[in-house]
Design an enzyme around this catalytic site. Structure first.
Site, PDB file in Angstrom:
ATOM      1  N   HIS A 307       0.855  -1.188   0.000  1.00 39.51           N
ATOM      2  CA  HIS A 307       0.000   0.000   0.000  1.00 39.51           C
ATOM      3  C   HIS A 307       0.885   1.230   0.000  1.00 39.51           C
ATOM      4  CE1 HIS A 307      -3.199   2.782   1.045  1.00 39.51           C
ATOM      5  NE2 HIS A 307      -4.021   1.832   0.643  1.00 39.51           N
ATOM      6  N   ASP A 364      -7.885  -5.502  -0.052  1.00 41.36           N
ATOM      7  CA  ASP A 364      -8.368  -6.363  -1.136  1.00 41.36           C
ATOM      8  C   ASP A 364      -7.982  -7.822  -0.974  1.00 41.36           C
ATOM      9  OD1 ASP A 364      -9.658  -4.396  -2.716  1.00 41.36           O
ATOM     10  OD2 ASP A 364      -7.701  -3.617  -3.289  1.00 41.36           O
TER      11      ASP A 364
HETATM   12  N1  CMC Z   1       4.173  -7.551  -4.752  1.00 46.05           N
HETATM   13  C1  CMC Z   1       5.513  -7.527  -4.902  1.00 46.05           C
HETATM   14  N2  CMC Z   1       6.257  -6.421  -4.784  1.00 46.05           N
HETATM   15  C2  CMC Z   1       5.633  -5.276  -4.489  1.00 46.05           C
HETATM   16  C3  CMC Z   1       4.242  -5.230  -4.299  1.00 46.05           C
HETATM   17  C4  CMC Z   1       3.508  -6.417  -4.425  1.00 46.05           C
HETATM   18  N3  CMC Z   1       2.189  -6.440  -4.258  1.00 46.05           N
HETATM   19  N4  CMC Z   1       3.889  -3.958  -4.019  1.00 46.05           N
HETATM   20  C5  CMC Z   1       5.006  -3.231  -4.030  1.00 46.05           C
HETATM   21  N5  CMC Z   1       6.066  -4.030  -4.306  1.00 46.05           N
HETATM   22  C6  CMC Z   1       7.477  -3.629  -4.357  1.00 46.05           C
HETATM   23  C7  CMC Z   1       7.780  -2.858  -5.637  1.00 46.05           C
HETATM   24  O1  CMC Z   1       8.180  -3.735  -6.667  1.00 46.05           O
HETATM   25  C8  CMC Z   1       8.878  -1.952  -5.162  1.00 46.05           C
HETATM   26  O2  CMC Z   1      10.064  -2.716  -5.074  1.00 46.05           O
HETATM   27  P1  CMC Z   1      11.499  -2.033  -5.398  1.00 46.05           P
HETATM   28  O3  CMC Z   1      11.694  -1.007  -4.317  1.00 46.05           O
HETATM   29  O4  CMC Z   1      12.460  -3.141  -5.359  1.00 46.05           O
HETATM   30  O5  CMC Z   1      11.354  -1.411  -6.768  1.00 46.05           O
HETATM   31  C9  CMC Z   1       8.477  -1.597  -3.729  1.00 46.05           C
HETATM   32  O6  CMC Z   1       7.690  -2.699  -3.290  1.00 46.05           O
HETATM   33  C10 CMC Z   1       7.660  -0.313  -3.613  1.00 46.05           C
HETATM   34  O7  CMC Z   1       6.563  -0.410  -4.504  1.00 46.05           O
HETATM   35  P2  CMC Z   1       5.895   0.834  -5.225  1.00 46.05           P
HETATM   36  O8  CMC Z   1       5.261   0.376  -6.486  1.00 46.05           O
HETATM   37  O9  CMC Z   1       6.865   1.961  -5.315  1.00 46.05           O
HETATM   38  O10 CMC Z   1       4.799   1.212  -4.157  1.00 46.05           O
HETATM   39  P3  CMC Z   1       3.579   2.141  -4.433  1.00 46.05           P
HETATM   40  O11 CMC Z   1       3.299   2.840  -3.157  1.00 46.05           O
HETATM   41  O12 CMC Z   1       3.800   3.003  -5.624  1.00 46.05           O
HETATM   42  O13 CMC Z   1       2.384   1.136  -4.806  1.00 46.05           O
HETATM   43  C11 CMC Z   1       0.596  -0.400  -4.602  1.00 46.05           C
HETATM   44  C12 CMC Z   1       1.379   0.731  -3.923  1.00 46.05           C
HETATM   45  C13 CMC Z   1      -0.648  -0.718  -3.785  1.00 46.05           C
HETATM   46  C14 CMC Z   1       0.137   0.064  -5.990  1.00 46.05           C
HETATM   47  C15 CMC Z   1       1.503  -1.651  -4.721  1.00 46.05           C
HETATM   48  O14 CMC Z   1       1.892  -2.101  -3.437  1.00 46.05           O
HETATM   49  C16 CMC Z   1       0.857  -2.791  -5.511  1.00 46.05           C
HETATM   50  O15 CMC Z   1       0.964  -2.806  -6.738  1.00 46.05           O
HETATM   51  N6  CMC Z   1       0.164  -3.745  -4.813  1.00 46.05           N
HETATM   52  C17 CMC Z   1      -0.566  -4.791  -5.518  1.00 46.05           C
HETATM   53  C18 CMC Z   1      -1.915  -4.259  -6.001  1.00 46.05           C
HETATM   54  C19 CMC Z   1      -2.899  -4.102  -4.856  1.00 46.05           C
HETATM   55  O16 CMC Z   1      -3.062  -4.982  -4.036  1.00 46.05           O
HETATM   56  N7  CMC Z   1      -3.602  -2.957  -4.865  1.00 46.05           N
HETATM   57  C20 CMC Z   1      -4.620  -2.643  -3.861  1.00 46.05           C
HETATM   58  C21 CMC Z   1      -4.200  -1.522  -2.967  1.00 46.05           C
HETATM   59  S1  CMC Z   1      -5.220  -1.376  -1.500  1.00 46.05           S
HETATM   60  C22 CMC Z   1      -6.776  -0.896  -2.084  1.00 46.05           C
HETATM   61  C23 CMC Z   1      -6.807   0.474  -2.607  1.00 46.05           C
HETATM   62  O17 CMC Z   1      -6.887   1.410  -1.824  1.00 46.05           O
HETATM   63  O18 CMC Z   1      -6.772   0.615  -3.827  1.00 46.05           O
END
Ligand code: CMC
Length: 431
Positions: A307, A364
């Site tokens: 998140h 989720d």
């Molecule tokens: N699985 C594996 N690695 C992950 C995941 C995941 N679900 N989420 C983040 N990472 C890694 C990402 O690859 C990155 O690694 P590195 O630093 O080595 O490049 C690091 O963690 C930081 O990720 P980010 O993409 O910079 O984080 P963000 O804050 O931009 O994204 C997120 C947040 C929710 C989009 C992301 O965690 C994600 O894609 N999760 C899976 C989709 C999901 O479950 N979404 C629902 C969110 S909760 C409901 C809502 O409010 O929408």
């Protein structure tokens, strides 16, 4: 002493005020930065950018705290109803019994769709994703209520639009489902409450009335409350951005539905169950999926984990996990996907990759298993999220309209395209 922040650019010093929130959160107000310096700030994904001051929801991602209008989410999920929570978010205070009765009665009045709207459903492909239809029908409500499309609607007019949206989104969702399974629409009933009415429209038939089960109603109640707001998330920011151009509430909320659809946001609940299904087909080998998510050469993610704001266990996920176990036990359902989910969570929480990045289950991760147990198909999961998020979208649109500081949302950029060059007529261009 008043706190200030100082930015030094090429030796010149510029001071900016520090804004402090109710819970001592701090922001540097850089609204005069460009005027003073000609510099802008760059913040991809707006991870450090506050777009507004808001009095609706407080979230502390480090501590796993979430409150609506000051009230902890755990208390609302345990004791409130979705309608009461919607009132709290939109109006700012818990209602008296009289206010709540009036609010709920307006839902009954607005539950039906204009008969001409049914053509939208008839023309949409049965296999088309329900979120496409939901956003289109929500936006098209604007065509049926032109008298409400004012730049500055009154409090009463906003109340009518809010009641329409909250009530009709449930009817639209159910009709979207009925269309997808090629079954006739079941109209809403005036004698049923919010969630039973939704279940009736989803699952009753001409011959057989859907039997309301309290455990199902209670589980849905909790889920809708937990989804009702989440401050400046992607879809709410979309609603506020669209609304900042003075677009009407229907159009703004429709943009929220589109933003929510994405798999990184509300579409994740559908993706989670699909992922768990894939793991089941791979004989429950969770490690294979964890390894795939950790592979630096790929972009696969474990859906339902991570998140932007929570760097601790999502407080909503904690409650939903418990409700999923309770509901499945109550309905006597043994879903192998729940066992896989628990196994995946255990393995993820022990893994350094996820610990270092502070990736925990989010809202989720377990919600889809509840929807599945109720008989709601996977493509409808983001629609369920949209029903839940409707009060939050409305509350934010309303707050944004009332805030004298609101300006049209218009970020800037740093241009990295080609420098100035001349137009070349087509005959003179090299192939
Ligand atoms: N699985 C594996 N690695 C992950 C995941 C995941 N679900 N989420 C983040 N990472 C890694 C990402 O690859 C990155 O690694 P590195 O630093 O080595 O490049 C690091 O963690 C930081 O990720 P980010 O993409 O910079 O984080 P963000 O804050 O931009 O994204 C997120 C947040 C929710 C989009 C992301 O965690 C994600 O894609 N999760 C899976 C989709 C999901 O479950 N979404 C629902 C969110 S909760 C409901 C809502 O409010 O929408």
């Amino acid at each position: 002493m008043e706190e200030t922040a100082r930015i030094i650019i090429n030796g010149a010093t510029h001071d900016f005020p520090v804004i402090t929130g109710t819970e001592d959160e701090k922001a540097i107000d850089i609204s005069t930065l460009r005027g003073k310096t000609s510099y802008i700030t760059l913040d991809s994904g707006f991870g450090n950018t506050g777009a507004c001051a808001s009095g609706i929801t407080f979230l502390d991602g480090e501590k796993g705290v979430l409150r609506y209008r000051g009230i902890p989410i755990e208390e609302l999920a345990g004791e409130s109803t979705f309608i009461e929570t919607a009132y709290l978010l939109i109006k700012g205070e818990l209602p008296t019994q009289k206010q709540l009765d009036k609010f709920a009665a307006s839902f009954t009045r607005h539950a039906s769709l204009h008969k001409d709207m049914l053509h939208f459903f008839k023309g949409y492909p049965a296999a088309g994703h329900p979120m496409g239809l939901l956003s289109a029908v929500v936006c098209s409500l604007s065509g049926y209520y032109p008298e409400l499309l004012k730049t500055d609607p009154t409090e009463d007019e906003i109340e009518i639009m809010a009641a329409q949206l909250l009530s009709k989104v449930r009817t639209i969702a159910a009709y979207t489902y009925r269309k997808s399974v090629k079954k006739p629409f079941v109209p809403p009933r005036a004698d049923l409450r919010y969630i039973p009415n939704f279940l009736h429209m989803m699952f009753s038939t001409a011959k057989k009335e859907y039997k309301i089960n309290d455990a199902v109603v209670n589980a849905l109640q909790t889920l809708l409350i937990l989804h009702a707001d989440h401050e400046q998330n992607c879809s709410t920011s979309a609603v506020r951005l669209v609304g900042s151009s003075w677009a009407n509430l229907y159009a703004s909320v429709s943009a929220g539905v589109c933003a929510l659809w994405g798999p990184l946001h509300g579409g994740a609940n559908q993706e989670v169950v699909e992922m768990l299904e894939e793991i089941r087909k791979a004989k429950g080998n969770v490690q294979k999926f964890i390894d795939k998510a950790k592979d630096p050469n790929g972009n696969y993610r474990l859906m339902g984990f991570g998140h932007r704001v929570y760097k601790n266990y999502d407080p909503r996920a904690k409650i939903i996990k418990q409700r999923a176990h309770e509901l499945l036990a109550e309905l006597n359902i043994r879903d192998p996907l729940l066992d896989i989910a628990v196994k995946l969570e255990d393995a993820v929480l022990k893994d350094d990759y996820f610990a270092q990045r502070k990736l925990y289950p989010n809202v989720d991760f377990y919600s889809g298993l509840i929807y599945k147990a109720i008989g709601i198909p996977t493509a409808m999961f983001p629609v369920m999220f949209a029903i839940g998020r409707m009060p939050g979208w409305i509350a934010h649109w309303k707050e944004m309209k009332a805030d004298p500081k609101t300006r049209i949302g218009r970020p800037r950029q740093i241009y990295i395209g080609p420098p100035k060059k001349s137009y070349v007529p087509i005959q003179q261009r090299q192939s």
